[in-house]
Design a protein around this motif. Structure first.
Motif, short mmCIF file in Angstrom:
data_model
loop_
_atom_site.label_atom_id
_atom_site.label_comp_id
_atom_site.label_asym_id
_atom_site.label_seq_id
_atom_site.Cartn_x
_atom_site.Cartn_y
_atom_site.Cartn_z
N LYS A 31 0.83 -1.20 0.00
CA LYS A 31 0.00 0.00 0.00
C LYS A 31 0.87 1.26 0.00
N LYS A 74 0.24 5.23 1.09
CA LYS A 74 -0.70 6.06 1.82
C LYS A 74 -0.20 7.50 1.89
N CYS A 134 -5.27 9.45 7.12
CA CYS A 134 -4.78 8.97 5.83
C CYS A 134 -5.78 9.47 4.79
N ASP A 147 -5.09 6.50 -0.52
CA ASP A 147 -4.62 5.12 -0.32
C ASP A 147 -4.66 4.43 -1.67
#
Length: 471
Positions: free
Chosen positions: A208, A210, A219, A222
């Motif tokens: 991932k 972010k 966050c 994403d």
């Protein structure tokens, strides 16, 4: 590159020729007497760059028995470093990363397997003996700390990344943790600030990427990135609203991707590079739009020009060498030699040698090249730590490079009493008298009570969240 022009690849792999002022950028291999030799490089398996640098000094993670250490050397002290190099020795386990303060060239931070971050002073003439007492220690991480990075516009704000899956932001003058961010489900491999430090990006082993707004503890973006499980890196393309990432595909081939933060569903460009196994380290010069990419275990360094239209990433050329690199650092734009049209200087770390590589644009004229040296972020902060943590943003303060590098003087940190108290390690109980032992026991019990109350509060919040989710 053919006839001095750049071949750019489009997504369908067709090619077109594009003129570029950076198409002839080159770097010569330095002579032995212009390198740093006989280094004892850390053997830690952690995938850091192993080297950091600023206009005055470089730092190398060191292989030291009985604890963690790193060395700091001056750029003009070439030659054999050897086993007698003065070291910073305050950590009890491997040093994994170092970072110099961009607004105080004589302050360096270190991150270690011992779960601590320490901040140190560097003498103006460079260290001449081992230094084992830091200015302050930042404690709070529950597992090893793999990366530290200073804020790009606010004074004395430091980010640290740990395998406890948190990114923490500190006011180092107070030795206080101000912000803690959680969200990755596996180790965080890299982080990179945007141009004014209002946001930063992280990339992790959970595949991932972010984007964080740290002062709202959120966050905000994403995306899934590279499907391989090996190391990945991220680089915020300053001033462009883009992020460049490197990593591995599902079949373990190395690849890069360029992402537009306004539309993360698909990358602007994604290309396979090769099937080598080393992590790809990146260094971006936002003034020229040139990105340098160096793979661990490779001898070459590729460099690309990032442009604002398809195909977005154009290979310029590469520096070739038969000697593989173990790590890489960059001295920063303030210290480039504008008389040589040097756009960046990288420090290539091999098995036991550090080689300065000066990347230059060939120009016949000796006049200042305004087109390749716009005003660039200088060594003066735009904000105090208090202002930034209170929510203010401010663009970096720019300086002209026309007059060349401007030397700075060391400035003492204005440390709080609490910060100063963290400098020394806890006293060995065997060396304490009865009163000191009683005080230490009282303090430890008080800390345990605080932690119990914190755990109880978190358990209550968790039960309430579960109840709300089930309603």
């Amino acid at each position: 590159r053919v006839h001095g022009e750049v071949f750019c690849h489009t997504q369908d792999m067709s090619r077109f020729v594009r003129a570029s002022k950076y198409r002839h950028v080159f770097a010569d291999t330095p002579k032995k007497e212009q390198t740093y030799q006989e280094l004892r490089i850390s053997k830690s398996a952690w995938d850091s760059n192993l080297v950091s640098a600023n206009p005055y000094f470089y730092a190398v993670n060191w292989n030291a028995g009985g604890g963690g250490a790193f060395m700091v050397g001056k750029h003009d002290n070439y030659g054999k470093i050897g086993t007698n190099a003065p070291l910073y020795t305050g950590h009890t386990s491997h040093v994994l990363d170092t970072a110099f303060n961009p607004f105080n060239d004589f302050i360096v931070a270190s991150a270690s397997e011992d779960c601590l971050v320490k901040v140190w002073s560097v003498p103006e003439a460079g260290p001449t003996e081992n230094i084992d007492t830091p200015l302050l220690t930042l404690s709070g991480h529950g597992r090893k700390v793999g990366q530290v990075k200073f804020h790009p516009t606010a004074a004395n704000v430091l980010a640290s990344v740990s395998t406890d899956l948190t990114t923490r932001l500190w006011d180092i003058e107070k030795a206080e943790e101000k912000i803690r961010l959680e969200g990755h489900t596996n180790n965080i491999n890299d982080m990179s600030w945007n141009e004014d430090g209002s946001q930063f990006v992280t990339i992790g082993k959970d595949k991932k990427m972010k984007v964080w707004d740290p002062r709202t503890n959120a966050c905000v973006l994403d995306a899934n990135t590279h499907e391989g499980i090996k190391g990945s890196r991220c680089e915020w393309m300053l001033g462009r609203g883009q992020v460049f990432t490197t990593g591995f595909s599902k079949t373990s081939t190395r690849e890069y991707a360029l992402w537009d933060l306004r539309a993360l569903e698909n990358p602007l460009d994604k290309q396979t590079i090769d099937s080598s196994s080393g992590v790809l380290m990146t260094f971006f010069d936002s003034d020229t739009g040139v990105l340098f990419m160096a793979g661990k275990g490779d001898g070459n360094i590729r460099y690309y020009e990032i442009i604002n239209e398809a195909p977005f990433v154009c290979l310029l050329s590469e520096y070739k060498s038969s000697v593989p690199q173990k790590g890489m650092g960059c001295i920063g734009k303030r210290a480039v030699d504008v008389s040589k049209c040097e756009i960046t200087r990288l420090l290539k770390l091999t098995n036991d040698t550090l080689e300065p590589l000066s990347f230059c644009v060939p120009r016949k004229s000796e006049t200042f090249a305004e087109d390749i040296f716009p005003d660039t972020p200088g060594g003066t902060p735009a904000l105090t730590a208090d202002e930034w943590f209170a929510g203010q943003n401010r663009a970096p303060i720019l300086v002209s490079l026309r007059g060349g590098f401007v030397r700075t003087a060391a400035v003492d940190l204005n440390l709080s009493e609490a910060a100063r108290a963290t400098a020394t390690a806890p006293k060995n109980p065997q060396e304490m008298n009865e009163t000191e032992l009683r005080d230490a026991l009282f303090a430890a019990n008080a800390e345990m009570d605080t932690l119990r109350r914190r755990v109880a509060a978190l358990e209550t919040e968790l039960r309430q969240a579960k109840a709300g989710a089930g309603a």
